[in-house]
Design a protein around this motif. Structure first.
Motif, PDB file in Angstrom:
ATOM      1  N   LEU A 137       2.880   4.131   3.156  1.00 28.71           N
ATOM      2  CA  LEU A 137       1.651   3.206   3.552  1.00 28.71           C
ATOM      3  C   LEU A 137       0.299   3.876   3.440  1.00 28.71           C
ATOM      4  O   LEU A 137      -0.495   3.244   3.282  1.00 28.71           O
ATOM      5  N   ASP A 138       0.367   4.978   4.021  1.00 30.61           N
ATOM      6  CA  ASP A 138      -0.858   5.874   3.793  1.00 30.61           C
ATOM      7  C   ASP A 138      -1.108   6.128   2.449  1.00 30.61           C
ATOM      8  O   ASP A 138      -2.613   6.259   2.373  1.00 30.61           O
ATOM      9  N   GLU A 139      -0.559   5.813   1.477  1.00 29.42           N
ATOM     10  CA  GLU A 139      -0.968   5.988   0.048  1.00 29.42           C
ATOM     11  C   GLU A 139      -1.625   4.959  -0.336  1.00 29.42           C
ATOM     12  O   GLU A 139      -2.638   4.849  -1.015  1.00 29.42           O
ATOM     13  N   ILE A 140      -1.205   3.658  -0.008  1.00 29.56           N
ATOM     14  CA  ILE A 140      -1.639   2.369  -0.345  1.00 29.56           C
ATOM     15  C   ILE A 140      -2.926   2.342   0.404  1.00 29.56           C
ATOM     16  O   ILE A 140      -4.200   2.074  -0.203  1.00 29.56           O
ATOM     17  N   VAL A 141      -3.183   2.689   1.719  1.00 25.11           N
ATOM     18  CA  VAL A 141      -4.394   2.717   2.358  1.00 25.11           C
ATOM     19  C   VAL A 141      -5.524   3.692   1.694  1.00 25.11           C
ATOM     20  O   VAL A 141      -6.707   3.316   1.604  1.00 25.11           O
TER      21      VAL A 141
END
Length: 309
Positions: A137-141
């Motif tokens: 999810l941190d890659e998306i963010v």
């Protein structure tokens, strides 16, 4: 007992509508426009949940043959603007109106009737050729904040004004999408088709478009990968990944979920009231359950056990 009470309320509302139809006026729709189970009205729906609303309406129409509800699908910004301009009174959205958005109705002393009917999820999809079936999810963010990611070459949204965009912007804590590595099309269907044809892209869609996809998309959806997403809020040890399945939505294992509501700002009892009652009661919740979304009230099934076996 709860469902029986709801159906009783609907029957009472219907009876009241019949006896009052001589003088009632629906705002902007003239005399005798609609009652809870008959007449004509327009239901405005967030296009990220278009399929499930179409399915519920199809059954609703088959039960109440004198009801004629026209479904209009818009993005979130269009829905809110239509309500503020008073051209939409009954809408399906993935959030409630803000105090500012609701101020116009408060001035006219119109109290909304809000029906929560399901929990939805934001899903990430990618081309079948992708090596990874998961995404952090941190890659998306990071991409939403304007950064770059080796794992996400292109992040594809359905529409710059969609509820999916607004949800992820709020999650990432930014006001607007950056210009690099992010692209917006016109619909969830276009996102699915684009990802199917373009390796390296990650699409963002309402999970309903995958679990309750239109027949025209059935083959394409079966040929793409739905990505698992990590949930740092519940996994403090080894990293785990969860797909937007109904069971993961129910246990809060999937990190990106949202409530779905019918918002009725008509200020009267009408066909919008009847639809909201139906989708929140037993039959409507059964349809939600079968769609892959999470109903508010999970319908139970009684099983008779024979003692002579």
């Amino acid at each position: 007992m709860k469902y029986t009470y709801r159906l009783f309320v609907l029957l009472v509302v219907f009876t009241a509508g019949v006896f009052s139809c001589k003088g009632d006026k629906a705002p902007g729709e003239g005399v005798n426009a609609d009652i809870p189970t008959a007449g004509k009205t327009t239901l405005y729906a967030d296009n990220t949940v278009q399929p499930i609303i179409e399915d519920v309406l199809a059954v609703f129409h088959s039960v109440y043959t004198r009801a004629d509800v026209t479904q209009v699908n818009l993005n979130e910004t269009e829905l809110v603007n239509a309500m503020i301009k008073d051209s939409a009174r009954v809408v399906v959205m993935s959030r409630l109106l803000t105090d500012e958005e609701e101020s116009n109705f408060r001035r006219r002393k119109i109290t909304p009737v809000v029906t929560q009917f399901a929990t939805d999820a934001i899903a990430f999809i990618t081309n079948k050729s992708a090596k990874d079936s998961v995404v952090n999810l941190d890659e998306i963010v990071k991409v939403i904040k304007g950064g770059t990611s080796d794992k996400i070459q292109k992040l594809i949204f359905d529409n710059p004004n969609s509820s999916s965009v607004q949800y992820l912007l709020k999650y990432a804590g930014v006001a607007k999408l950056p210009s690099g590595n992010i692209y917006s099309l016109k619909s969830n269907e276009e996102v699915i088709r684009y990802v199917h044809k373009n390796p390296g892209s990650v699409g963002v869609v309402g999970v309903n478009w995958l679990t309750q996809r239109p027949e025209s998309l059935a083959k394409i959806v079966s040929d793409i990968t739905v990505l698992g997403v990590d949930n740092v809020k519940i996994d403090k040890g080894a990293k785990k990944y969860y797909k937007p399945f109904q069971s993961n939505i129910a246990t809060n294992s999937y990190p990106l979920t949202r409530k779905l509501y019918v918002l009725n700002y008509s200020g009267r009892e009408g066909l919008g009231t009847g639809f909201a009652t139906y989708i929140g009661a037993f039959e409507g919740q059964r349809i939600i359950l079968k769609s892959g979304l999470l109903p508010v009230e999970i319908p139970t099934r009684e099983i008779e056990v024979r003692s002579d076996l």
